[in-house]
Motif scaffolding. Sequence first.
Motif, PDB file in Angstrom:
ATOM      1  N   THR A 413      73.676  44.787  80.461  1.00  0.00           N
ATOM      2  CA  THR A 413      74.019  43.510  79.846  1.00  0.00           C
ATOM      3  C   THR A 413      75.391  43.014  80.267  1.00  0.00           C
ATOM      4  O   THR A 413      75.570  41.831  80.580  1.00  0.00           O
ATOM      5  N   GLN A 414      76.376  43.910  80.302  1.00  0.00           N
ATOM      6  CA  GLN A 414      77.725  43.486  80.673  1.00  0.00           C
ATOM      7  C   GLN A 414      77.795  43.038  82.132  1.00  0.00           C
ATOM      8  O   GLN A 414      78.496  42.080  82.467  1.00  0.00           O
ATOM      9  N   THR A 415      77.038  43.720  83.003  1.00  0.00           N
ATOM     10  CA  THR A 415      76.979  43.302  84.405  1.00  0.00           C
ATOM     11  C   THR A 415      76.305  41.936  84.513  1.00  0.00           C
ATOM     12  O   THR A 415      76.701  41.087  85.325  1.00  0.00           O
ATOM     13  N   ALA A 416      75.267  41.733  83.687  1.00  0.00           N
ATOM     14  CA  ALA A 416      74.604  40.421  83.666  1.00  0.00           C
ATOM     15  C   ALA A 416      75.593  39.320  83.314  1.00  0.00           C
ATOM     16  O   ALA A 416      75.651  38.273  83.976  1.00  0.00           O
ATOM     17  N   LEU A 417      76.386  39.547  82.272  1.00  0.00           N
ATOM     18  CA  LEU A 417      77.361  38.535  81.841  1.00  0.00           C
ATOM     19  C   LEU A 417      78.427  38.302  82.907  1.00  0.00           C
ATOM     20  O   LEU A 417      78.884  37.164  83.103  1.00  0.00           O
ATOM     21  N   THR A 418      78.806  39.359  83.628  1.00  0.00           N
ATOM     22  CA  THR A 418      79.800  39.221  84.694  1.00  0.00           C
ATOM     23  C   THR A 418      79.291  38.313  85.812  1.00  0.00           C
ATOM     24  O   THR A 418      79.998  37.409  86.279  1.00  0.00           O
ATOM     25  N   HIS A 419      78.048  38.539  86.251  1.00  0.00           N
ATOM     26  CA  HIS A 419      77.483  37.711  87.323  1.00  0.00           C
ATOM     27  C   HIS A 419      77.267  36.274  86.848  1.00  0.00           C
ATOM     28  O   HIS A 419      77.458  35.328  87.623  1.00  0.00           O
ATOM     29  N   LEU A 420      76.878  36.096  85.596  1.00  0.00           N
ATOM     30  CA  LEU A 420      76.685  34.742  85.080  1.00  0.00           C
ATOM     31  C   LEU A 420      78.016  34.007  84.977  1.00  0.00           C
ATOM     32  O   LEU A 420      78.086  32.802  85.242  1.00  0.00           O
ATOM     33  N   ARG A 421      79.082  34.729  84.609  1.00  0.00           N
ATOM     34  CA  ARG A 421      80.407  34.104  84.606  1.00  0.00           C
ATOM     35  C   ARG A 421      80.798  33.675  86.021  1.00  0.00           C
ATOM     36  O   ARG A 421      81.388  32.600  86.218  1.00  0.00           O
ATOM     37  N   GLN A 422      80.489  34.531  87.000  1.00  0.00           N
ATOM     38  CA  GLN A 422      80.812  34.191  88.384  1.00  0.00           C
ATOM     39  C   GLN A 422      80.034  32.953  88.834  1.00  0.00           C
ATOM     40  O   GLN A 422      80.577  32.077  89.511  1.00  0.00           O
ATOM     41  N   ALA A 423      78.757  32.889  88.449  1.00  0.00           N
ATOM     42  CA  ALA A 423      77.950  31.711  88.791  1.00  0.00           C
ATOM     43  C   ALA A 423      78.536  30.459  88.157  1.00  0.00           C
ATOM     44  O   ALA A 423      78.580  29.387  88.780  1.00  0.00           O
ATOM     45  N   MET A 424      79.015  30.584  86.907  1.00  0.00           N
ATOM     46  CA  MET A 424      79.624  29.432  86.230  1.00  0.00           C
ATOM     47  C   MET A 424      80.907  28.988  86.924  1.00  0.00           C
ATOM     48  O   MET A 424      81.170  27.790  87.049  1.00  0.00           O
ATOM     49  N   SER A 425      81.706  29.947  87.376  1.00  0.00           N
ATOM     50  CA  SER A 425      82.958  29.581  88.036  1.00  0.00           C
ATOM     51  C   SER A 425      82.708  28.944  89.394  1.00  0.00           C
ATOM     52  O   SER A 425      83.452  28.045  89.814  1.00  0.00           O
ATOM     53  N   LEU A 426      81.642  29.381  90.082  1.00  0.00           N
ATOM     54  CA  LEU A 426      81.312  28.821  91.391  1.00  0.00           C
ATOM     55  C   LEU A 426      80.646  27.453  91.265  1.00  0.00           C
ATOM     56  O   LEU A 426      80.774  26.616  92.161  1.00  0.00           O
ATOM     57  N   GLN A 427      79.929  27.246  90.176  1.00  0.00           N
ATOM     58  CA  GLN A 427      79.193  25.991  89.995  1.00  0.00           C
ATOM     59  C   GLN A 427      79.364  25.503  88.554  1.00  0.00           C
ATOM     60  O   GLN A 427      78.442  25.539  87.750  1.00  0.00           O
ATOM     61  N   PRO A 428      80.577  25.054  88.214  1.00  0.00           N
ATOM     62  CA  PRO A 428      80.833  24.630  86.823  1.00  0.00           C
ATOM     63  C   PRO A 428      80.043  23.391  86.409  1.00  0.00           C
ATOM     64  O   PRO A 428      79.859  23.150  85.218  1.00  0.00           O
ATOM     65  N   ALA A 429      79.560  22.609  87.380  1.00  0.00           N
ATOM     66  CA  ALA A 429      78.818  21.389  87.030  1.00  0.00           C
ATOM     67  C   ALA A 429      77.367  21.669  86.675  1.00  0.00           C
ATOM     68  O   ALA A 429      76.674  20.795  86.168  1.00  0.00           O
ATOM     69  N   ASN A 430      76.893  22.880  86.941  1.00  0.00           N
ATOM     70  CA  ASN A 430      75.503  23.235  86.645  1.00  0.00           C
ATOM     71  C   ASN A 430      75.450  23.969  85.312  1.00  0.00           C
ATOM     72  O   ASN A 430      76.098  25.000  85.137  1.00  0.00           O
TER      73      ASN A 430
END
Length: 563
Positions: A413-430
């Motif tokens: 779960t924590q790894t999932a949240l880490t990758h999702l945070r990275q996706a948010m930082s790379l694509q904040p408009a999505n």
Amino acid sequence: MIQDVATSSEMRLRLGLEDYVWREGELLDAAGHRIPLRAKALSMFAELLAYRGRVLSKDQLSELVWPGTVATDESIARCIADIRKALKDNAFEIVQTYPKQGYRLNVIVKAQAAAQSEETKFEPPSLHGKGGVLFVAAMVSVAAIIAWILVRDDTAIDVSSASNGTAVDSLREAIAILPFGVNSDSDRFLASGLSDDLEIHLAEISAIKLISRGQVSLVADTAQGPVALARSLDVRYLVKGDVREDSGAIALSLRLIDGSDGTTLWADRYEGTRAGLMGFRDTLPEALVGAMSIELNARDQQRLALKDTDDPIAFQEVMHARQELSTFTYEGSLTAERHLRQAIARDPNYARAYAELASTFAIRMENNWVVLSSADEDKAFYFAKEALRLDEGLWFAHYALGRLHSIAESGDTQTALTHLRQAMSLQPANDDPRAYFAIVTAMSGNLEDGATILKSVIATHPQPPFWYHLGLANAQFHLKQYESALETVRVCLSQMTNSPYCLRNQIAVLARLDRIEDAEWAAEEYAILGHEVSLAALMQSAIESDPALRSHLEASYRLVGID
């Protein structure tokens, strides 16, 4: 049947809070735009309209809509779901369900008079023969014609200037890609693929707020001008395109329109072969960014210059795969996998193809479509990691990894949240990574935090997809806000009528509201759609990772007698 009832008449209807017109076998909204319904769903609506005031059983609907054959319960359920979706019947108040009995249309048929409108006195046709149907059909036709003659509404409706509450000068700095126009059905796949590809590339740029194809499709079919469309979507910019292919020669024209006044800000055209088209498509994102005068950061500039593939066949395979995935079926995911593997075989460095393949496996796991779970997990993680090896800045690969870690048995779960945070930082408009982050947060036990994020995403999103509402409904259910959860899951079902997750949530929520008969009916409809109704199967598909949440969900299913 529908042809016997009122194909030539005009009937003014009130369905829920909206006015409609039934004319020559078609349902129109108050502005005269056709309500899109497939043939069988339209036939079923006509029968429910003809027998309004009565509850029609599934057997009766089968006989009326599929004369001479026996329709499956699944076919009937799909038609009902299509009608509800078209009428935005989120609360099931228009097409009403009567558990163990059938369905009833809640409608007012208004007869227009010179100075007033009143509800038509109407005796539904007999269910025991066609004579009654024909007689009433004739009477309805005559009444409608007389009413039409008495009160002809000659008021012209200027759709382009009609307001939906969004002021032109307050449109969001966002862009919507409208479905590309075609000259023939044979051009539809290429048109869909090119618009989808442009959406993918623009989505890579964090400075651009892009409206998804699913959101655009909800209003794109209406006969609105660009200003009205922009207002409906609350976007400043619209991309319109036209595609034609003839004997291998492709003609593609594109325009960027300012939705505030309808002016064209940029236009370009390509004529040539598929191979040459690849170079033209690579220039489009940069041209659009320049026309919109968007300032890019260093990362966006790098993404803009990055080319994913030069192989037109590999590109076409990915477009085929995305089209198959949009069917949201196990069979579609298998076909998509074959296309993506062929794309990778053509171009082993095609990062997007690997990321799409990882996402394909994530979709299977999310819907419990996997057969060999451990093998699928290993392959899915490999494809996502390979995508990141080839392109470490590909937000979609991080998004796929976040989803995989949240649902796979070997995930974290924590790894999932880490990758999702990275996706948010790379694509904040999505908003997708943010919404999924909220769902994982809630289902791991932080319900309030997850619900707060989801409410914020839904409130700021012009047309949130169904699974945003599903995530919120799950959080509300576990917060024991059952009435709110039921309302939210109905919104979810109005957008994705056959979503197994939405249907499972509905069963649990109804059970907790002590609406056991309704919950049993919902479970029956879930089974009709081909899903196993057993406690083991339902819990295997649950997205909850927190033990207390899983216990709450399991106890809810047991209330309905599911074991």
